[in-house]
Enzyme design. Structure first.
Site, PDB file in Angstrom:
ATOM      1  N   SER A 141       0.845  -1.200   0.000  1.00  0.00           N
ATOM      2  CA  SER A 141       0.000   0.000   0.000  1.00  0.00           C
ATOM      3  C   SER A 141       0.872   1.240   0.000  1.00  0.00           C
ATOM      4  CB  SER A 141      -0.892   0.029   1.248  1.00  0.00           C
ATOM      5  OG  SER A 141      -1.516   1.299   1.364  1.00  0.00           O
ATOM      6  N   TYR A 154      -2.479  -0.642   9.956  1.00  0.00           N
ATOM      7  CA  TYR A 154      -2.548  -1.002   8.532  1.00  0.00           C
ATOM      8  C   TYR A 154      -1.234  -0.656   7.820  1.00  0.00           C
ATOM      9  CZ  TYR A 154      -4.045  -0.906   3.623  1.00  0.00           C
ATOM     10  OH  TYR A 154      -4.155  -1.118   2.264  1.00  0.00           O
TER      11      TYR A 154
HETATM   12  P1  NAP Z   1     -11.643  -5.370  -1.240  1.00  0.00           P
HETATM   13  O1  NAP Z   1     -12.490  -4.850  -2.324  1.00  0.00           O
HETATM   14  O2  NAP Z   1     -12.109  -5.312   0.178  1.00  0.00           O
HETATM   15  O3  NAP Z   1     -11.232  -6.876  -1.587  1.00  0.00           O
HETATM   16  C1  NAP Z   1     -10.503  -7.658  -0.680  1.00  0.00           C
HETATM   17  C2  NAP Z   1     -11.013  -9.082  -0.746  1.00  0.00           C
HETATM   18  O4  NAP Z   1     -10.176  -9.866   0.123  1.00  0.00           O
HETATM   19  C3  NAP Z   1     -12.451  -9.211  -0.216  1.00  0.00           C
HETATM   20  O5  NAP Z   1     -13.191 -10.086  -1.044  1.00  0.00           O
HETATM   21  C4  NAP Z   1     -12.233  -9.808   1.171  1.00  0.00           C
HETATM   22  O6  NAP Z   1     -13.307 -10.618   1.605  1.00  0.00           O
HETATM   23  C5  NAP Z   1     -11.016 -10.657   0.924  1.00  0.00           C
HETATM   24  N1  NAP Z   1     -10.337 -11.025   2.156  1.00  0.00           N
HETATM   25  C6  NAP Z   1     -10.128 -10.250   3.257  1.00  0.00           C
HETATM   26  N2  NAP Z   1      -9.477 -10.957   4.191  1.00  0.00           N
HETATM   27  C7  NAP Z   1      -9.285 -12.186   3.678  1.00  0.00           C
HETATM   28  C8  NAP Z   1      -8.686 -13.383   4.175  1.00  0.00           C
HETATM   29  N3  NAP Z   1      -8.173 -13.439   5.412  1.00  0.00           N
HETATM   30  N4  NAP Z   1      -8.672 -14.474   3.384  1.00  0.00           N
HETATM   31  C9  NAP Z   1      -9.213 -14.444   2.145  1.00  0.00           C
HETATM   32  N5  NAP Z   1      -9.798 -13.355   1.623  1.00  0.00           N
HETATM   33  C10 NAP Z   1      -9.830 -12.242   2.389  1.00  0.00           C
HETATM   34  O7  NAP Z   1     -10.237  -4.607  -1.216  1.00  0.00           O
HETATM   35  P2  NAP Z   1      -9.283  -4.018  -2.378  1.00  0.00           P
HETATM   36  O8  NAP Z   1      -9.361  -2.555  -2.311  1.00  0.00           O
HETATM   37  O9  NAP Z   1      -9.468  -4.743  -3.633  1.00  0.00           O
HETATM   38  O10 NAP Z   1      -7.864  -4.403  -1.725  1.00  0.00           O
HETATM   39  C11 NAP Z   1      -7.041  -5.450  -2.190  1.00  0.00           C
HETATM   40  C12 NAP Z   1      -5.639  -5.237  -1.615  1.00  0.00           C
HETATM   41  O11 NAP Z   1      -5.151  -3.959  -2.036  1.00  0.00           O
HETATM   42  C13 NAP Z   1      -5.610  -5.224  -0.094  1.00  0.00           C
HETATM   43  O12 NAP Z   1      -4.441  -5.881   0.356  1.00  0.00           O
HETATM   44  C14 NAP Z   1      -5.525  -3.753   0.234  1.00  0.00           C
HETATM   45  O13 NAP Z   1      -4.920  -3.505   1.477  1.00  0.00           O
HETATM   46  C15 NAP Z   1      -4.690  -3.243  -0.911  1.00  0.00           C
HETATM   47  N6  NAP Z   1      -4.829  -1.793  -1.147  1.00  0.00           N
HETATM   48  C16 NAP Z   1      -5.973  -1.249  -1.652  1.00  0.00           C
HETATM   49  C17 NAP Z   1      -6.033   0.116  -1.862  1.00  0.00           C
HETATM   50  C18 NAP Z   1      -7.247   0.797  -2.441  1.00  0.00           C
HETATM   51  O14 NAP Z   1      -7.211   2.015  -2.627  1.00  0.00           O
HETATM   52  N7  NAP Z   1      -8.334   0.084  -2.746  1.00  0.00           N
HETATM   53  C19 NAP Z   1      -4.947   0.936  -1.544  1.00  0.00           C
HETATM   54  C20 NAP Z   1      -3.816   0.348  -1.019  1.00  0.00           C
HETATM   55  C21 NAP Z   1      -3.749  -1.024  -0.834  1.00  0.00           C
HETATM   56  P3  NAP Z   1     -14.435  -9.955   2.571  1.00  0.00           P
HETATM   57  O15 NAP Z   1     -15.030  -8.822   1.774  1.00  0.00           O
HETATM   58  O16 NAP Z   1     -15.375 -11.083   2.830  1.00  0.00           O
HETATM   59  O17 NAP Z   1     -13.697  -9.481   3.771  1.00  0.00           O
END
Ligand code: NAP
Length: 246
Positions: A141, A154
């Site tokens: 991130s 985080y």
């Molecule tokens: P998201 O839409 O919340 O998708 C994350 C997915 O991972 C969800 O389906 C969630 O399931 C699943 N998940 C969470 N904990 C899990 C576990 N222990 N085992 C298996 N699956 C799990 O988030 P996203 O924005 O796509 O984020 C993806 C990655 O990018 C993350 O690591 C996040 O920290 C990183 N990131 C995102 C951003 C951003 O701006 N979006 C910025 C920096 C970093 P549930 O919904 O059921 O919990």
């Protein structure tokens, strides 16, 4: 298709960035297993890959739980074959003033965002070592690069992922396996929309005046997974619309 014949695992492949990476790797020819706590989300990702003519597997489970990881790894190998590409993407976020953070909240953050990638990598690395070829892509991130208010647990977890990337890259450098990380910044996903971030206000002050798309991360992921990226390891490839220039 650059990844034809390869098998990929994307943790958190049922939503947002993980779904976009799954679809893109499949478009490049990989067979993709989407592992996600959210069974319906993983199934939808697999449906979309299959509808486009690809091979996919949806597995519901916790990518931070050793037993569930072992079971998902076993099914992935049995149904798709040995794994060559791992995208450690599953993650949770949180916004809490530092003094209000409970020990449980800190530990769960580290468990999902740090221990999970360690355990998933340990479970799948033997396939890559046996093949003499592998790609590990960790989703970190930009908050680890800049710091982020109310996100100490985080951003610390994501800083650990950047250090993990570098050290594992050195350990695997002469084995045909690369390890890199992508620190997304401000990407329009369910996680961002559920957060207290004011998307309109952040867009206004960002260089490109808009949030990123999950597909922007997926493009970088597909590149790092490709044969052409074979001399790139231990790196941090920022995909953030110019918001962060370390
Ligand atoms: P998201 O839409 O919340 O998708 C994350 C997915 O991972 C969800 O389906 C969630 O399931 C699943 N998940 C969470 N904990 C899990 C576990 N222990 N085992 C298996 N699956 C799990 O988030 P996203 O924005 O796509 O984020 C993806 C990655 O990018 C993350 O690591 C996040 O920290 C990183 N990131 C995102 C951003 C951003 O701006 N979006 C910025 C920096 C970093 P549930 O919904 O059921 O919990």
């Amino acid at each position: 298709m650059t990844l034809a014949g390869k098998v990929a695992v994307v943790t958190g492949g049922g939503s947002g960035i993980g779904r976009a990476c799954s679809l893109r790797l499949a478009r490049e020819g990989a067979a993709v297993a989407a592992w996600d706590l959210n069974a319906e989300g993983a199934a939808e990702t697999a449906r979309q890959i299959e509808a486009a003519g690809g091979r996919a597997l949806a597995l519901a489970g916790d990518a931070a739980d050793a037993e569930q990881i072992a079971a998902m790894a076993e099914r992935t190998r049995r149904e798709l074959g040995p794994v060559a590409i791992l995208v450690n993407n599953a993650g949770i976020t949180g916004f809490t003033p530092f003094l209000e953070l409970s020990r449980e909240a800190i530990l769960r953050m580290l468990e999902v965002n740090v221990v999970g990638p360690f355990l998933c990598t340990q479970a799948l690395l033997p396939d890559m070592l046996a093949a003499g070829w592998g790609r590990i892509i960790n989703i970190s991130s930009s908050s680890a690069q800049t710091g982020a208010r109310l996100m100490t647990h985080y951003s610390a977890s994501k800083g650990a992922i950047i250090a993990f990337t570098k050290s594992l890259a050195l350990e695997l450098a002469d084995k045909g396996i690369t390890v890199n990380n992508i620190p997304p910044g401000f990407i329009d996903t369910p996680m961002l929309r559920a957060s207290p971030v004011d998307i309109a206000a952040q867009s206004a002050v960002s260089p490109m005046k808009r949030p990123g798309r999950p597909e922007d991360i997926a493009a970088a992921c597909a590149f790092l997974a490709s044969e052409e990226a074979g001399y790139i390891t231990g790196q941090t490839l920022g995909v953030n619309g110019g918001r962060v220039m370390p």
